[in-house]
Design a protein around this motif. Structure first.
Motif, PDB file in Angstrom:
ATOM      1  N   PRO A 153       4.570   3.562   1.984  1.00 24.02           N
ATOM      2  CA  PRO A 153       4.705   2.133   1.655  1.00 24.02           C
ATOM      3  C   PRO A 153       3.545   1.602   0.823  1.00 24.02           C
ATOM      4  N   LEU A 154       2.352   2.166   1.023  1.00 24.35           N
ATOM      5  CA  LEU A 154       1.211   1.755   0.203  1.00 24.35           C
ATOM      6  C   LEU A 154       1.432   2.137  -1.248  1.00 24.35           C
ATOM      7  N   ALA A 155       1.949   3.353  -1.462  1.00 23.38           N
ATOM      8  CA  ALA A 155       2.234   3.810  -2.825  1.00 23.38           C
ATOM      9  C   ALA A 155       3.337   2.968  -3.462  1.00 23.38           C
ATOM     10  N   ALA A 156       4.346   2.599  -2.670  1.00 21.69           N
ATOM     11  CA  ALA A 156       5.425   1.755  -3.197  1.00 21.69           C
ATOM     12  C   ALA A 156       4.883   0.413  -3.659  1.00 21.69           C
ATOM     13  N   ALA A 157       4.000  -0.177  -2.871  1.00 21.40           N
ATOM     14  CA  ALA A 157       3.399  -1.453  -3.254  1.00 21.40           C
ATOM     15  C   ALA A 157       2.555  -1.289  -4.519  1.00 21.40           C
ATOM     16  N   PHE A 158       1.789  -0.201  -4.591  1.00 13.70           N
ATOM     17  CA  PHE A 158       0.948   0.061  -5.759  1.00 13.70           C
ATOM     18  C   PHE A 158       1.786   0.234  -7.016  1.00 13.70           C
ATOM     19  N   LEU A 159       2.960   0.856  -6.880  1.00 12.94           N
ATOM     20  CA  LEU A 159       3.836   1.100  -8.028  1.00 12.94           C
ATOM     21  C   LEU A 159       4.704  -0.110  -8.362  1.00 12.94           C
ATOM     22  N   GLY A 160       4.555  -1.190  -7.603  1.00 15.67           N
ATOM     23  CA  GLY A 160       5.315  -2.404  -7.876  1.00 15.67           C
ATOM     24  C   GLY A 160       6.728  -2.394  -7.335  1.00 15.67           C
ATOM     25  N   LEU A 161       7.028  -1.481  -6.410  1.00 12.93           N
ATOM     26  CA  LEU A 161       8.373  -1.392  -5.836  1.00 12.93           C
ATOM     27  C   LEU A 161       8.463  -2.278  -4.586  1.00 12.93           C
ATOM     28  N   VAL A 162       8.238  -3.559  -4.801  1.00 11.38           N
ATOM     29  CA  VAL A 162       8.093  -4.480  -3.665  1.00 11.38           C
ATOM     30  C   VAL A 162       9.377  -4.607  -2.853  1.00 11.38           C
ATOM     31  N   ASP A 163      10.532  -4.338  -3.463  1.00 10.79           N
ATOM     32  CA  ASP A 163      11.794  -4.503  -2.749  1.00 10.79           C
ATOM     33  C   ASP A 163      12.033  -3.422  -1.707  1.00 10.79           C
ATOM     34  N   ILE A 164      11.289  -2.319  -1.774  1.00  8.19           N
ATOM     35  CA  ILE A 164      11.506  -1.257  -0.787  1.00  8.19           C
ATOM     36  C   ILE A 164      10.310  -1.080   0.154  1.00  8.19           C
ATOM     37  N   VAL A 165       9.298  -1.911   0.014  1.00 10.96           N
ATOM     38  CA  VAL A 165       8.114  -1.762   0.865  1.00 10.96           C
ATOM     39  C   VAL A 165       8.473  -1.952   2.342  1.00 10.96           C
ATOM     40  N   ILE A 166       9.203  -3.002   2.670  1.00  8.56           N
ATOM     41  CA  ILE A 166       9.532  -3.278   4.075  1.00  8.56           C
ATOM     42  C   ILE A 166      10.383  -2.161   4.677  1.00  8.56           C
ATOM     43  N   PRO A 167      11.459  -1.682   3.998  1.00  6.23           N
ATOM     44  CA  PRO A 167      12.194  -0.543   4.572  1.00  6.23           C
ATOM     45  C   PRO A 167      11.315   0.686   4.768  1.00  6.23           C
ATOM     46  N   LEU A 168      10.379   0.920   3.855  1.00  7.12           N
ATOM     47  CA  LEU A 168       9.509   2.085   3.991  1.00  7.12           C
ATOM     48  C   LEU A 168       8.504   1.905   5.125  1.00  7.12           C
ATOM     49  N   VAL A 169       8.021   0.691   5.318  1.00  3.88           N
ATOM     50  CA  VAL A 169       7.137   0.430   6.462  1.00  3.88           C
ATOM     51  C   VAL A 169       7.881   0.757   7.755  1.00  3.88           C
ATOM     52  N   ALA A 170       9.152   0.345   7.837  1.00  2.00           N
ATOM     53  CA  ALA A 170       9.948   0.619   9.036  1.00  2.00           C
ATOM     54  C   ALA A 170      10.115   2.124   9.247  1.00  2.00           C
ATOM     55  N   CYS A 171      10.444   2.843   8.182  1.00  4.76           N
ATOM     56  CA  CYS A 171      10.620   4.301   8.288  1.00  4.76           C
ATOM     57  C   CYS A 171       9.314   4.977   8.692  1.00  4.76           C
ATOM     58  N   SER A 172       8.215   4.547   8.117  1.00  5.44           N
ATOM     59  CA  SER A 172       6.917   5.152   8.430  1.00  5.44           C
ATOM     60  C   SER A 172       6.530   4.897   9.883  1.00  5.44           C
ATOM     61  N   LEU A 173       6.782   3.695  10.373  1.00  7.36           N
ATOM     62  CA  LEU A 173       6.478   3.388  11.765  1.00  7.36           C
ATOM     63  C   LEU A 173       7.308   4.254  12.712  1.00  7.36           C
ATOM     64  N   ILE A 174       8.553   4.498  12.326  1.00  9.04           N
ATOM     65  CA  ILE A 174       9.406   5.351  13.166  1.00  9.04           C
ATOM     66  C   ILE A 174       8.890   6.783  13.173  1.00  9.04           C
ATOM     67  N   ILE A 175       8.407   7.262  12.018  1.00 13.45           N
ATOM     68  CA  ILE A 175       7.819   8.606  11.983  1.00 13.45           C
ATOM     69  C   ILE A 175       6.615   8.677  12.918  1.00 13.45           C
ATOM     70  N   PHE A 176       5.795   7.644  12.919  1.00  5.73           N
ATOM     71  CA  PHE A 176       4.651   7.625  13.833  1.00  5.73           C
ATOM     72  C   PHE A 176       5.138   7.620  15.289  1.00  5.73           C
ATOM     73  N   TRP A 177       6.187   6.884  15.575  1.00  9.54           N
ATOM     74  CA  TRP A 177       6.735   6.852  16.935  1.00  9.54           C
ATOM     75  C   TRP A 177       7.263   8.231  17.338  1.00  9.54           C
ATOM     76  N   LYS A 178       7.989   8.890  16.420  1.00  8.01           N
ATOM     77  CA  LYS A 178       8.522  10.211  16.720  1.00  8.01           C
ATOM     78  C   LYS A 178       7.410  11.245  16.905  1.00  8.01           C
ATOM     79  N   HIS A 179       6.246  10.976  16.330  1.00 12.10           N
ATOM     80  CA  HIS A 179       5.102  11.894  16.428  1.00 12.10           C
ATOM     81  C   HIS A 179       4.086  11.436  17.476  1.00 12.10           C
ATOM     82  N   ARG A 180       4.491  10.563  18.384  1.00 15.82           N
ATOM     83  CA  ARG A 180       3.509  10.000  19.316  1.00 15.82           C
ATOM     84  C   ARG A 180       2.838  11.081  20.171  1.00 15.82           C
ATOM     85  N   GLU A 181       3.577  12.109  20.579  1.00 13.97           N
ATOM     86  CA  GLU A 181       2.967  13.189  21.359  1.00 13.97           C
ATOM     87  C   GLU A 181       2.008  14.004  20.494  1.00 13.97           C
ATOM     88  N   ASN A 182       2.384  14.206  19.226  1.00 12.77           N
ATOM     89  CA  ASN A 182       1.488  14.907  18.299  1.00 12.77           C
ATOM     90  C   ASN A 182       0.197  14.121  18.109  1.00 12.77           C
TER      91      ASN A 182
END
Length: 197
Positions: A153-182
């Motif tokens: 999501p940071l790269a998306a914001a840097f590249l000016g892809l503001v319309d997909i930043v929020i969906p990517l933040v959601a996906c990234s947070l879910i990846i962190f949740w799925k990796h909570r034991e890791n």
């Protein structure tokens, strides 16, 4: 932009069905490596396939999990233009929660890469460099995926892809949740490295 609920629903269904194909499970089973849900982490992704000792199957799993994310976006672009982000997020969720496996899927790192390449290839490239770079430096699969997910999501914001930043933040947070034991093992210094017995 999507023109109606029919288009939105079609894109979501298309993405979900593609994302829910459990390539790791299928390849391991047909490749003679058994049911990967019964070994290692029980995950259906490439890292767990690698624990069978079948490097070729693991590499193919990673590639196909990535390509199904790309395919979801590209097909949506052709069939339901304007709904690419919906198809992308649905493919990501399909991989994590496939209906065929009781909604117990993978952790989404490779499929996330695929949807990013499909949406905007430079974004996918940044994700891939972060993922592979950290993986090679640390030999810790989860750490590479987590750093890449944080970067997306940071790269998306840097590249000016503001319309997909929020969906990517959601996906990234879910990846962190799925990796909570890791993450707990990383903090404790007990997360295994690739190639470690």
């Amino acid at each position: 932009m999507p023109t109606g609920w029919m288009e939105i629903g079609s894109a979501a269904l298309l993405g979900y069905l593609l994302g829910s194909i459990p390539f790791g499970l299928l390849l391991a089973r047909f490749g003679g490596a058994g049911d990967i849900r019964e070994i290692g982490s029980g995950n259906i992704g490439a890292t767990n396939v690698l624990r069978t000792g079948r490097k070729g199957l693991a590499a193919l799993t990673l590639l196909l999990d990535l390509l199904k994310g790309v395919a979801a976006v590209l097909l949506a672009r052709q069939l339901v233009p304007g709904c690419e982000v919906i198809a992308a997020v649905a493919a990501f969720f399909g991989h994590l929660y496939p209906v065929w496996l009781g909604f117990k899927g993978g952790k989404g790192v490779a499929t996330y890469a695929g949807i990013l390449f499909g949406l905007h290839w430079p974004l996918g490239l940044i994700y891939g460099v972060a993922w592979i770079g950290v993986l090679l430096a640390s030999r810790i699969s989860s750490l590479g995926g987590l750093v890449a997910a944080a970067a997306a999501p940071l790269a998306a914001a840097f590249l000016g892809l503001v319309d997909i930043v929020i969906p990517l933040v959601a996906c990234s947070l879910i990846i962190f949740w799925k990796h909570r034991e890791n993450i707990q093992r990383l903090m404790a210094g007990t997360e295994p490295r690739i190639g470690q017995k």
